[in-house]
Design a protein around this motif. Structure first.
Motif, PDB file in Angstrom:
ATOM      1  N   ALA A  26       0.832  -1.218   0.000  1.00  0.00           N
ATOM      2  CA  ALA A  26       0.000   0.000   0.000  1.00  0.00           C
ATOM      3  C   ALA A  26       0.860   1.258   0.000  1.00  0.00           C
ATOM      4  N   CYS A  35       1.054   3.823  -1.763  1.00  0.00           N
ATOM      5  CA  CYS A  35       0.435   5.131  -2.003  1.00  0.00           C
ATOM      6  C   CYS A  35      -0.535   5.505  -0.890  1.00  0.00           C
ATOM      7  N   GLY A  85      -3.423   4.286  -0.187  1.00  0.00           N
ATOM      8  CA  GLY A  85      -4.851   4.140  -0.476  1.00  0.00           C
ATOM      9  C   GLY A  85      -5.383   5.119  -1.498  1.00  0.00           C
ATOM     10  N   ALA A 123      -5.197   4.785  -4.822  1.00  0.00           N
ATOM     11  CA  ALA A 123      -5.377   4.149  -6.132  1.00  0.00           C
ATOM     12  C   ALA A 123      -4.246   4.509  -7.088  1.00  0.00           C
ATOM     13  N   LEU A 124      -3.010   4.587  -6.556  1.00  0.00           N
ATOM     14  CA  LEU A 124      -1.870   4.998  -7.386  1.00  0.00           C
ATOM     15  C   LEU A 124      -0.766   3.955  -7.474  1.00  0.00           C
ATOM     16  N   CYS A 125      -0.778   2.937  -6.617  1.00  0.00           N
ATOM     17  CA  CYS A 125       0.381   2.036  -6.602  1.00  0.00           C
ATOM     18  C   CYS A 125       0.045   0.607  -7.026  1.00  0.00           C
ATOM     19  N   ALA A 126      -1.191   0.213  -6.901  1.00  0.00           N
ATOM     20  CA  ALA A 126      -1.662  -1.124  -7.271  1.00  0.00           C
ATOM     21  C   ALA A 126      -1.040  -2.261  -6.467  1.00  0.00           C
ATOM     22  N   CYS A 163      -2.042  -3.091  -3.698  1.00  0.00           N
ATOM     23  CA  CYS A 163      -3.134  -3.682  -2.925  1.00  0.00           C
ATOM     24  C   CYS A 163      -4.068  -4.487  -3.828  1.00  0.00           C
ATOM     25  N   CYS A 212      -7.800  -0.904  -1.698  1.00  0.00           N
ATOM     26  CA  CYS A 212      -7.965   0.409  -1.043  1.00  0.00           C
ATOM     27  C   CYS A 212      -9.214   1.117  -1.531  1.00  0.00           C
TER      28      CYS A 212
END
Ligand code: FES
Length: 105
Positions: A38, A40, A42, A44-47, A49, A85
């Motif tokens: 996680a 980033c 949460g 929605a920028l790193c994937a 999760c 996230c």
């Protein structure tokens, strides 16, 4: 709400989580000590999760455009892939089966 999480090795565990606190699935997975980066936080920028919904995908609905943008950059994703996230813990998760697909280091 109670749902099932399957880790990268295929081990399943039932998770009980409060569905009235506005938490995300990512936060619950981290709190349950699953190895989710996680990076980033949460957004929605790193994937990292990334999860696949094995059961209950109809209740949870489809990934948002922000999620799809991230998922499409992954080497592998699935028709019911989501970013944990971006999934709010709610009664809709009852009985769902979630498989971890993100980085595990
Ligand atoms: Fe980074 Fe979900 S925590 S995309």
């Amino acid at each position: 709400v109670t749902f099932t999480v399957e880790d990268q090795e295929g081990n399943r565990q039932e998770i009980e989580a409060p569905d009235d606190m506005g938490l995300s699935l990512m936060e619950i997975l981290k709190a349950s000590e699953y190895p989710i980066l996680a990076t980033c936080g949460g957004m929605a920028l790193c994937a990292t999760c990334h999860v696949e919904i094995l059961e209950g995908e109809n209740e949870l609905g489809e990934a948002t455009d922000a999620e799809l943008d991230q998922l499409e950059n992954l080497p592998e994703y699935f028709p019911t892939s989501r970013l944990a996230c971006q999934i709010r813990i709610s009664p809709l998760l009852e009985g769902a089966v979630i498989k971890l697909r993100g980085e595990d280091n």
